[in-house]
Enzyme design. Structure first.
Site, PDB file in Angstrom:
ATOM      1  N   GLU A 195      25.412  65.178  45.464  1.00 46.11           N
ATOM      2  CA  GLU A 195      24.210  65.794  45.808  1.00 46.11           C
ATOM      3  C   GLU A 195      24.757  66.721  47.076  1.00 46.11           C
ATOM      4  O   GLU A 195      24.333  67.871  47.099  1.00 46.11           O
ATOM      5  CB  GLU A 195      23.209  65.090  46.355  1.00 46.11           C
ATOM      6  CG  GLU A 195      22.539  64.260  45.002  1.00 46.11           C
ATOM      7  CD  GLU A 195      21.536  63.353  45.516  1.00 46.11           C
ATOM      8  OE1 GLU A 195      20.017  63.822  45.313  1.00 46.11           O
ATOM      9  OE2 GLU A 195      21.606  62.574  46.295  1.00 46.11           O
ATOM     10  N   GLU A 225      22.579  56.069  40.886  1.00 44.02           N
ATOM     11  CA  GLU A 225      21.417  55.262  41.409  1.00 44.02           C
ATOM     12  C   GLU A 225      20.855  54.619  40.896  1.00 44.02           C
ATOM     13  O   GLU A 225      20.255  53.454  41.159  1.00 44.02           O
ATOM     14  CB  GLU A 225      20.684  56.406  42.071  1.00 44.02           C
ATOM     15  CG  GLU A 225      21.141  57.300  43.385  1.00 44.02           C
ATOM     16  CD  GLU A 225      21.852  58.338  43.222  1.00 44.02           C
ATOM     17  OE1 GLU A 225      22.466  59.169  44.060  1.00 44.02           O
ATOM     18  OE2 GLU A 225      22.274  58.627  41.902  1.00 44.02           O
TER      19      GLU A 225
END
Length: 222
Positions: free
Chosen positions: A106, A126
Site C-alpha cells: 500500500e 491480510e
C-alpha cells in the site's frame, strides 16, 4: 544511539528516503511512521528538492503494519505510515527490492511511479489473518503501474524528472491527482464498509492471535 530508522540522501534535486528497520522487515510502528513523515515533510517543504525516491533495504521493502503498534502509525500530514493520505506536490518513486507485503504494498501504491528489482515481490496477505487492506489497496490496487528494473534506475528516473520544469511537473501531478480524487473518496468509503464488516468477527481475533502465537489460524467463518 541506534541506527536511524530512516536515512536520507540528497542526489542533486532528488531526495532518496530509505527505511532501515530490517530486523522487523521494515514493518511500520509509531517511530518509523514519524521518521517517514519527517523525511516526506522535508521533501515537500524544501524548494531545492524536486523529486523523491522511497526505498527499503536490499532485503525487504516493507512488511507493512507492525501489529504490536495496534494501529498507532498515523501522522497529521501523511495519514497511515506518514504517506497513505498525504497531499503531495512533488513526484515520489517507490524503489522496491525484496517483499512489499500488506501495508508495504500500500505504501508502493501511494507513490506516483514504481521501479522494482528482480527480487521484488508484492502481495496483500491480510485475509490470511482475518483482516482487510485498510490503506487504499482495495481501490489503488487495480490501478497498479507496471513494475520493472532496480533502485539505481529509480534514482536515474528521478533525475530525468528533476531535469524538467518543477512548476510544470507539479501542475501535471496535481491535475492527475484531481482526476482520481473522486474515485478515491468512493474507495475510502468502500474500505470503511469492509473494515466494519470484519470488526466484530471471531476470525479477526483468531487471525491476529495465531500470528502472535506463530501457528496456523483455525477459521470458523464467523
Amino acid at each position: 544511539m541506534g541506527e536511524a530508522l530512516v536515512e536520507t540522501v540528497r542526489d542533486g534535486r532528488v531526495f532518496v528516503i530509505s527505511m532501515h528497520r530490517e530486523g522487523k522487515r521494515n514493518a511500520v510502528d509509531r517511530a518509523l511512521a514519524d521518521a517517514l513523515d519527517a523525511a516526506l515533510n522535508e521533501l515537500e517543504d524544501d524548494p531545492e528538492l524536486w523529486v523523491g525516491v522511497l526505498a527499503g533495504t536490499p532485503m525487504v521493502f516493507s512488511a507493512g503494519s507492525d501489529l504490536t503498534s495496534q494501529g498507532d502509525y498515523d501522522t497529521e500530514r501523511g495519514g497511515s505510515y506518514g504517506i497513505i493520505r498525504r497531499e503531495r506536490r512533488k513526484p515520489l518513486i517507490a524503489a522496491v527490492e525484496g517483499p512489499a507485503f500488506g501495508g508495504g504494498m500500500e505504501i508502493v501504491l501511494a507513490c506516483d511511479l514504481v521501479v522494482a528489482s528482480s527480487t521484488a515481490r508484492f502481495g496483500l496477505p491480510e485475509v490470511r489473518r482475518g483482516l482487510v487492506p485498510t490503506c487504499a489497496a482495495l481501490f489503488r490496487g487495480p490501478q497498479t503501474l507496471p513494475l520493472n528494473v532496480a533502485r539505481d534506475e529509480a534514482i536515474a528516473l528521478g533525475q530525468r524528472i528533476a531535469a524538467n520544469a518543477p512548476v510544470a511537473v507539479q501542475a501535471c501531478l496535481a491535475a492527475v491527482n484531481g482526476l482520481t480524487r473522486t474515485s478515491d473518496d468512493l474507495g475510502w468509503g468502500a474500505t470503511q464498509e469492509a473494515t466494519r464488516a470484519i470488526a466484530a468477527s471471531t476470525d479477526l481475533t483468531e487471525g491476529v492471535t495465531a500470528f502472535f502465537e506463530r501457528r496456523p489460524p483455525v477459521w470458523t467463518g464467523r
